[in-house]
Design a protein around this motif. Structure first.
Motif, PDB file in Angstrom:
ATOM      1  N   LEU A 256      13.532  -7.917 -12.383  1.00 25.24           N
ATOM      2  CA  LEU A 256      14.046  -7.575 -11.055  1.00 25.24           C
ATOM      3  C   LEU A 256      13.569  -8.603 -10.031  1.00 25.24           C
ATOM      4  O   LEU A 256      12.481  -9.150 -10.155  1.00 25.24           O
ATOM      5  CB  LEU A 256      13.554  -6.186 -10.634  1.00 25.24           C
ATOM      6  N   PRO A 257      14.384  -8.839  -8.982  1.00 24.70           N
ATOM      7  CA  PRO A 257      13.916  -9.732  -7.921  1.00 24.70           C
ATOM      8  C   PRO A 257      12.704  -9.124  -7.222  1.00 24.70           C
ATOM      9  O   PRO A 257      12.577  -7.905  -7.136  1.00 24.70           O
ATOM     10  CB  PRO A 257      15.102  -9.819  -6.963  1.00 24.70           C
ATOM     11  N   PHE A 258      11.818  -9.980  -6.715  1.00 23.37           N
ATOM     12  CA  PHE A 258      10.625  -9.472  -6.044  1.00 23.37           C
ATOM     13  C   PHE A 258      10.128 -10.462  -5.008  1.00 23.37           C
ATOM     14  O   PHE A 258      10.534 -11.622  -4.985  1.00 23.37           O
ATOM     15  CB  PHE A 258       9.513  -9.170  -7.052  1.00 23.37           C
ATOM     16  N   VAL A 259       9.284  -9.964  -4.146  1.00 27.25           N
ATOM     17  CA  VAL A 259       8.533 -10.805  -3.224  1.00 27.25           C
ATOM     18  C   VAL A 259       7.059 -10.514  -3.485  1.00 27.25           C
ATOM     19  O   VAL A 259       6.709  -9.461  -4.013  1.00 27.25           O
ATOM     20  CB  VAL A 259       8.872 -10.519  -1.740  1.00 27.25           C
ATOM     21  N   THR A 260       6.219 -11.456  -3.148  1.00 24.49           N
ATOM     22  CA  THR A 260       4.785 -11.240  -3.263  1.00 24.49           C
ATOM     23  C   THR A 260       4.248 -11.028  -1.854  1.00 24.49           C
ATOM     24  O   THR A 260       4.562 -11.788  -0.940  1.00 24.49           O
ATOM     25  CB  THR A 260       4.093 -12.440  -3.927  1.00 24.49           C
ATOM     26  N   ALA A 261       3.482  -9.966  -1.689  1.00 29.41           N
ATOM     27  CA  ALA A 261       2.954  -9.632  -0.367  1.00 29.41           C
ATOM     28  C   ALA A 261       1.488  -9.234  -0.487  1.00 29.41           C
ATOM     29  O   ALA A 261       1.014  -8.863  -1.564  1.00 29.41           O
ATOM     30  CB  ALA A 261       3.755  -8.492   0.247  1.00 29.41           C
ATOM     31  N   GLU A 262       0.808  -9.313   0.625  1.00 31.07           N
ATOM     32  CA  GLU A 262      -0.586  -8.902   0.660  1.00 31.07           C
ATOM     33  C   GLU A 262      -0.654  -7.466   1.175  1.00 31.07           C
ATOM     34  O   GLU A 262      -0.174  -7.167   2.263  1.00 31.07           O
ATOM     35  CB  GLU A 262      -1.382  -9.822   1.580  1.00 31.07           C
ATOM     36  N   LEU A 263      -1.217  -6.583   0.361  1.00 30.58           N
ATOM     37  CA  LEU A 263      -1.425  -5.196   0.749  1.00 30.58           C
ATOM     38  C   LEU A 263      -2.920  -4.952   0.852  1.00 30.58           C
ATOM     39  O   LEU A 263      -3.700  -5.479   0.061  1.00 30.58           O
ATOM     40  CB  LEU A 263      -0.826  -4.237  -0.286  1.00 30.58           C
ATOM     41  N   ASN A 264      -3.306  -4.176   1.823  1.00 36.01           N
ATOM     42  CA  ASN A 264      -4.721  -3.855   2.005  1.00 36.01           C
ATOM     43  C   ASN A 264      -5.026  -2.498   1.401  1.00 36.01           C
ATOM     44  O   ASN A 264      -4.363  -1.508   1.707  1.00 36.01           O
ATOM     45  CB  ASN A 264      -5.096  -3.852   3.486  1.00 36.01           C
ATOM     46  N   TYR A 265      -6.026  -2.471   0.555  1.00 34.51           N
ATOM     47  CA  TYR A 265      -6.554  -1.241  -0.016  1.00 34.51           C
ATOM     48  C   TYR A 265      -7.949  -1.044   0.557  1.00 34.51           C
ATOM     49  O   TYR A 265      -8.547  -1.972   1.092  1.00 34.51           O
ATOM     50  CB  TYR A 265      -6.624  -1.333  -1.542  1.00 34.51           C
ATOM     51  N   LEU A 266      -8.472   0.161   0.457  1.00 32.51           N
ATOM     52  CA  LEU A 266      -9.837   0.388   0.911  1.00 32.51           C
ATOM     53  C   LEU A 266     -10.813  -0.223  -0.083  1.00 32.51           C
ATOM     54  O   LEU A 266     -10.714   0.013  -1.282  1.00 32.51           O
ATOM     55  CB  LEU A 266     -10.132   1.886   1.042  1.00 32.51           C
TER      56      LEU A 266
END
Length: 84
Positions: A11-21
């Motif tokens: 599947l097409p995707f983008v890479t992103a930065e997600l913040n977790y605790l």
């Protein structure tokens, strides 16, 4: 056919930065008012992770809330544009 039968990597995707605790000793908390003396306003520390976010719209019809734990839904009504 759910996610188990779908090759998600295709599947097409983008890479992103997600913040977790970030892991901390004790339970995370944030005071909505002035904290007690010597206490920080929050103990929550963000820990960024770069993750792929896949475009599941191509397989939306195959997703099941009961099976995958989520489903994609469209607009609530055709009148949704009237409120923008």
């Amino acid at each position: 056919m759910g996610l188990q039968q779908t090759n998600i990597e295709s599947l097409p995707f983008v890479t992103a930065e997600l913040n977790y605790l970030a892991p901390i000793p004790g339970k995370p908390r944030t005071y909505a008012f002035d904290p007690p003396p010597g206490e920080p306003q929050t103990t929550n520390l963000p820990e960024p992770h770069r993750v792929p976010i896949f475009d599941a719209r191509l397989i939306a019809g195959n997703l099941s809330l009961d099976r995958e734990g989520f489903a994609l839904a469209g607009p609530a009504s055709d009148r949704s544009q009237e409120f923008l």
